[in-house]
Design a protein around this motif. Structure first.
Motif, PDB file in Angstrom:
ATOM      1  N   GLN A   1       0.822  -1.200   0.000  1.00  0.00           N
ATOM      2  CA  GLN A   1       0.000   0.000   0.000  1.00  0.00           C
ATOM      3  C   GLN A   1       0.866   1.264   0.000  1.00  0.00           C
TER       4      GLN A   1
ATOM      5  N   ASP B   1      -2.542   0.146 -11.678  1.00  0.00           N
ATOM      6  CA  ASP B   1      -3.048  -1.223 -11.641  1.00  0.00           C
ATOM      7  C   ASP B   1      -2.247  -1.985 -10.591  1.00  0.00           C
ATOM      8  N   LEU B   2      -2.898  -2.337  -9.503  1.00  0.00           N
ATOM      9  CA  LEU B   2      -2.258  -3.053  -8.397  1.00  0.00           C
ATOM     10  C   LEU B   2      -2.503  -4.542  -8.582  1.00  0.00           C
TER      11      LEU B   2
ATOM     12  N   ALA C   1      -2.339  -8.516  -7.908  1.00  0.00           N
ATOM     13  CA  ALA C   1      -2.290  -9.445  -6.777  1.00  0.00           C
ATOM     14  C   ALA C   1      -0.970 -10.200  -6.747  1.00  0.00           C
TER      15      ALA C   1
ATOM     16  N   ASN D   1      -3.747 -10.453  -0.228  1.00  0.00           N
ATOM     17  CA  ASN D   1      -4.442 -10.029  -1.450  1.00  0.00           C
ATOM     18  C   ASN D   1      -5.855  -9.544  -1.151  1.00  0.00           C
TER      19      ASN D   1
ATOM     20  N   LEU E   1      -5.544  -6.096   0.183  1.00  0.00           N
ATOM     21  CA  LEU E   1      -5.247  -5.152  -0.890  1.00  0.00           C
ATOM     22  C   LEU E   1      -6.485  -4.841  -1.725  1.00  0.00           C
ATOM     23  N   ALA E   2      -7.269  -5.877  -2.029  1.00  0.00           N
ATOM     24  CA  ALA E   2      -8.474  -5.677  -2.840  1.00  0.00           C
ATOM     25  C   ALA E   2      -9.441  -4.736  -2.142  1.00  0.00           C
TER      26      ALA E   2
ATOM     27  N   ALA F   1      -7.907  -1.105  -2.111  1.00  0.00           N
ATOM     28  CA  ALA F   1      -7.880  -0.443  -3.420  1.00  0.00           C
ATOM     29  C   ALA F   1      -9.274  -0.038  -3.883  1.00  0.00           C
TER      30      ALA F   1
ATOM     31  N   TYR G   1      -7.527  -2.799  -8.623  1.00  0.00           N
ATOM     32  CA  TYR G   1      -6.933  -4.045  -8.149  1.00  0.00           C
ATOM     33  C   TYR G   1      -7.100  -5.107  -9.232  1.00  0.00           C
TER      34      TYR G   1
ATOM     35  N   GLU H   1      -6.948  -8.904  -9.985  1.00  0.00           N
ATOM     36  CA  GLU H   1      -6.924 -10.285  -9.498  1.00  0.00           C
ATOM     37  C   GLU H   1      -6.509 -11.198 -10.641  1.00  0.00           C
TER      38      GLU H   1
END
Length: 210
Positions: free
Chosen positions: A109, A125-126, A128, A147, A150-151, A154, A162, A164
């Motif tokens: 983060q 674009d983050l 996973a 993950n 994070l999802a 975001a 995020y 996946e």
């Protein structure tokens, strides 16, 4: 700590960072930030997949979140502007059992926030953290937990998406708990079951292109 900026502790990492800071491209549409999972993406494959858009691969092999923060601190005010940043980091933090998933997520983060500050007009674009290990279950509960964190994080932020990855598609079915002799090959991963082959980058790109 995953959120404390730390210099790369290996010579090639420092040299790579110095080169990135000293020689940013004149223009870029997309910037790749992270570790070897992005740094090793074949250039010819990038050109084809991103359809000629200018991609600056600023990832450094072996990086953990703290190293990436150190690099981004030094890019502040010097990086080429871009409209999209792709971030994939954290798998190397996961190799250290003493790092809980919440700490790794906090490090990722912090990297994402720093990247958004450096590229104020870009979407981030983050990606996973993908599965790894000979059975694709290395610290899998922790990986899934970070993950998920994070999802959720975001989802409430502007200019962030995020990404996946379809883990079953990436791992060619996912369950490799049978003996090595009985396992079907998975051409997406290199022999170390941590890095990707060209086919693996096709899976990653398909997630980014959704």
């Amino acid at each position: 700590m995953a959120t404390d900026a730390v210099p790369y502790q290996w010579p090639h990492g420092l040299k790579r960072a110095d080169d990135l800071i000293a020689n940013p491209p004149g223009r870029a549409d997309i910037v790749l930030i992270g570790d070897s999972l992005l740094a090793n993406w074949p250039e010819d494959q990038i050109r084809r997949q991103f359809d000629g858009r200018r991609v600056w691969n600023a990832a450094v092999g072996g990086a953990m979140t703290q190293h990436t923060l150190w690099l981004l601190d030094r890019m502040q005010g010097r990086a080429t502007q871009a409209s999209r940043v792709i971030l994939l980091v954290g798998t190397n933090n996961l190799t250290y059992d003493y790092m809980p998933p919440c700490a790794i997520a906090a490090g990722i983060q912090a990297v994402a926030e720093k990247a958004l500050a450096i590229w104020p007009k870009a979407r981030l674009d983050l990606v996973a953290v993908p599965p790894r290990g000979a059975d694709f279950h290395f610290r899998d509960a922790d990986r899934k937990a970070l993950n998920a964190e994070l999802a959720a994080w975001a989802a409430g932020r502007d200019r962030m998406r995020y990404i996946e990855i379809d883990a079953l598609k990436l791992t060619c079915g996912g369950d490799r708990t049978t003996s090595a002799e009985a396992r079907p090959p998975c051409g997406n991963y290199a022999d170390d079951y941590g890095h990707f082959r060209r086919a693996g980058y096709e899976v990653i790109f398909s997630a980014l292109a959704r």
